[in-house]
Design a protein around this motif. Structure first.
Motif, PDB file in Angstrom:
ATOM      1  N   TYR A  54     -20.604  -2.262 -51.794  1.00  0.00           N
ATOM      2  CA  TYR A  54     -20.441  -2.475 -50.357  1.00  0.00           C
ATOM      3  C   TYR A  54     -18.970  -2.331 -49.969  1.00  0.00           C
ATOM      4  O   TYR A  54     -18.083  -2.690 -50.735  1.00  0.00           O
ATOM      5  CB  TYR A  54     -20.865  -3.900 -49.967  1.00  0.00           C
ATOM      6  N   TYR A  96     -16.597  -3.718 -46.808  1.00  0.00           N
ATOM      7  CA  TYR A  96     -16.470  -4.575 -45.641  1.00  0.00           C
ATOM      8  C   TYR A  96     -15.048  -4.470 -45.111  1.00  0.00           C
ATOM      9  O   TYR A  96     -14.115  -4.179 -45.840  1.00  0.00           O
ATOM     10  CB  TYR A  96     -16.706  -6.047 -46.010  1.00  0.00           C
ATOM     11  N   GLN A 138     -12.358  -7.035 -42.909  1.00  0.00           N
ATOM     12  CA  GLN A 138     -12.165  -8.411 -42.478  1.00  0.00           C
ATOM     13  C   GLN A 138     -11.066  -8.453 -41.437  1.00  0.00           C
ATOM     14  O   GLN A 138      -9.937  -8.031 -41.694  1.00  0.00           O
ATOM     15  CB  GLN A 138     -11.805  -9.339 -43.645  1.00  0.00           C
ATOM     16  N   GLY A 170     -11.297 -13.657 -36.639  1.00  0.00           N
ATOM     17  CA  GLY A 170     -12.298 -13.914 -35.612  1.00  0.00           C
ATOM     18  C   GLY A 170     -13.582 -13.134 -35.763  1.00  0.00           C
ATOM     19  O   GLY A 170     -14.534 -13.344 -35.007  1.00  0.00           O
ATOM     20  N   HIS A 171     -13.626 -12.227 -36.742  1.00  0.00           N
ATOM     21  CA  HIS A 171     -14.827 -11.402 -36.936  1.00  0.00           C
ATOM     22  C   HIS A 171     -15.478 -11.599 -38.299  1.00  0.00           C
ATOM     23  O   HIS A 171     -16.563 -11.077 -38.545  1.00  0.00           O
ATOM     24  CB  HIS A 171     -14.492  -9.919 -36.757  1.00  0.00           C
ATOM     25  N   GLY A 172     -14.843 -12.324 -39.172  1.00  0.00           N
ATOM     26  CA  GLY A 172     -15.411 -12.494 -40.501  1.00  0.00           C
ATOM     27  C   GLY A 172     -15.414 -11.182 -41.256  1.00  0.00           C
ATOM     28  O   GLY A 172     -14.533 -10.333 -41.070  1.00  0.00           O
ATOM     29  N   LEU A 173     -16.414 -10.987 -42.085  1.00  0.00           N
ATOM     30  CA  LEU A 173     -16.570  -9.748 -42.826  1.00  0.00           C
ATOM     31  C   LEU A 173     -17.670  -8.929 -42.184  1.00  0.00           C
ATOM     32  O   LEU A 173     -18.795  -9.408 -42.009  1.00  0.00           O
ATOM     33  CB  LEU A 173     -16.942 -10.016 -44.286  1.00  0.00           C
ATOM     34  N   LEU A 192     -19.847  -5.339 -42.313  1.00  0.00           N
ATOM     35  CA  LEU A 192     -20.261  -4.293 -43.231  1.00  0.00           C
ATOM     36  C   LEU A 192     -20.002  -2.919 -42.634  1.00  0.00           C
ATOM     37  O   LEU A 192     -20.423  -2.623 -41.511  1.00  0.00           O
ATOM     38  CB  LEU A 192     -21.749  -4.462 -43.564  1.00  0.00           C
ATOM     39  N   LYS A 242     -25.473   3.136 -43.525  1.00  0.00           N
ATOM     40  CA  LYS A 242     -24.465   2.603 -42.622  1.00  0.00           C
ATOM     41  C   LYS A 242     -24.625   1.105 -42.428  1.00  0.00           C
ATOM     42  O   LYS A 242     -25.738   0.576 -42.444  1.00  0.00           O
ATOM     43  CB  LYS A 242     -24.573   3.300 -41.266  1.00  0.00           C
ATOM     44  N   GLY A 243     -23.477   0.461 -42.171  1.00  0.00           N
ATOM     45  CA  GLY A 243     -23.479  -0.919 -41.749  1.00  0.00           C
ATOM     46  C   GLY A 243     -23.244  -1.014 -40.254  1.00  0.00           C
ATOM     47  O   GLY A 243     -23.434  -0.040 -39.515  1.00  0.00           O
ATOM     48  N   PHE A 261     -12.558  -4.978 -48.079  1.00  0.00           N
ATOM     49  CA  PHE A 261     -13.087  -5.531 -49.317  1.00  0.00           C
ATOM     50  C   PHE A 261     -14.240  -4.677 -49.820  1.00  0.00           C
ATOM     51  O   PHE A 261     -15.117  -4.274 -49.058  1.00  0.00           O
ATOM     52  CB  PHE A 261     -13.612  -6.952 -49.115  1.00  0.00           C
ATOM     53  N   PHE A 264     -16.565  -9.685 -55.440  1.00  0.00           N
ATOM     54  CA  PHE A 264     -15.654  -8.986 -54.546  1.00  0.00           C
ATOM     55  C   PHE A 264     -14.401  -8.524 -55.261  1.00  0.00           C
ATOM     56  O   PHE A 264     -13.910  -9.184 -56.187  1.00  0.00           O
ATOM     57  CB  PHE A 264     -15.247  -9.913 -53.389  1.00  0.00           C
ATOM     58  N   GLN A 305     -10.248  -7.486 -54.845  1.00  0.00           N
ATOM     59  CA  GLN A 305      -9.127  -8.272 -54.339  1.00  0.00           C
ATOM     60  C   GLN A 305      -8.736  -7.890 -52.915  1.00  0.00           C
ATOM     61  O   GLN A 305      -7.934  -8.576 -52.295  1.00  0.00           O
ATOM     62  CB  GLN A 305      -7.913  -8.105 -55.256  1.00  0.00           C
TER      63      GLN A 305
END
Lengths: 117, 115
Positions: B33, B35, B37, B40-43, B45, B57-58, B90, B106, B108
């Motif tokens: 995957y 992602y 980051q 305010g949006h987190g992770l 995809l 697609k994410g 990530f 994950f 680094q």
């Protein structure tokens, strides 16, 4: 589509107290998994705990427990006896089927936990 | 620790240039995957892969493409970098999310700055 909601952008807890971090989810799948990850200020993602949708008992891992209420679609993380090292971002995530034999892992926006001495 | 390496770890690039980020694993895991980051949006995809040459697609895939020509490598390409793609990226791997209690591991992270 799957969705994870974490409504607490930030929280404070006194050292040695317990704290609950909220997570609600939305999915039409019957089989899914819920995860919690911790991200300290150093940036790495650390897996904490897992709960399967068919698990009847709440998951526990040391000081971490997951309060799973399936009917309410909530999967709250409980940290007992908070420590200064628990200060971090916490992410709730859900694994669910996305079609064509594949699975997605969807994350919430996170909760920043600060432990006060 | 799971064998997952992201490269580069830091990159500064100019608007309009193509950029490729690499994720390399030594675990022979099926799923990989990407992602991003952002505060305010987190992770979120971007793309994921469930096998060699199998990708999907994410939620934030516009402006990104991926390729997976072998199990161990998953490449993320920003076709023409924009300032909105400044982020921390990530990579994650998982053996099979169809298996119970299989968490994702994950890398680094890669800090990308588009100027």
């Amino acid at each position: 589509a799957q969705k994870i909601t974490q409504t607490q952008p930030g929280m404070f807890v006194q050292e040695k107290e317990a704290v609950t971090l909220d997570c609600t989810y939305d999915t039409s799948d019957q089989s899914y998994g819920l995860f919690w990850y911790k991200q300290p200020s150093s940036g790495e993602m650390i897996f904490l705990i897992y709960q399967g949708s068919y698990d009847e008992q709440n998951a526990t891992e040391g000081r971490y427990s997951l309060n799973f209420q399936k009917a309410r679609k909530s999967a709250n993380l409980v940290i007992s006896a908070s420590q200064l090292g628990d200060s971090a971002m916490y992410f709730c995530a859900m694994r669910a089927y996305s079609g064509a034999g594949s699975y997605q892992l969807t994350f919430g926006k996170g909760t920043k936990l600060s432990v006060i001495p | 620790d799971a064998g997952i390496t992201q490269s580069p770890r830091h990159k500064v690039t100019e608007t309009g240039t193509p950029v490729t980020l690499r994720c390399h694993q030594t675990e022979n895991h099926r799923y990989m995957y990407w992602y991003r980051q952002d505060p305010g949006h987190g992770l979120r995809l971007i793309h994921y892969s469930y096998g060699v040459k199998d990708t999907d697609k994410g939620e934030v895939s516009d402006g990104y493409s991926v390729s997976r020509s072998k199990t161990e490598d998953f490449l993320l390409t920003l076709e023409s970098a924009t300032s909105s793609q400044t982020s921390v990226y990530f990579c994650a791997i998982s053996e099979s999310l169809a298996v119970r209690n299989t968490e994702a591991f994950f890398g680094q992270g890669t800090r990308l700055t588009v100027v």
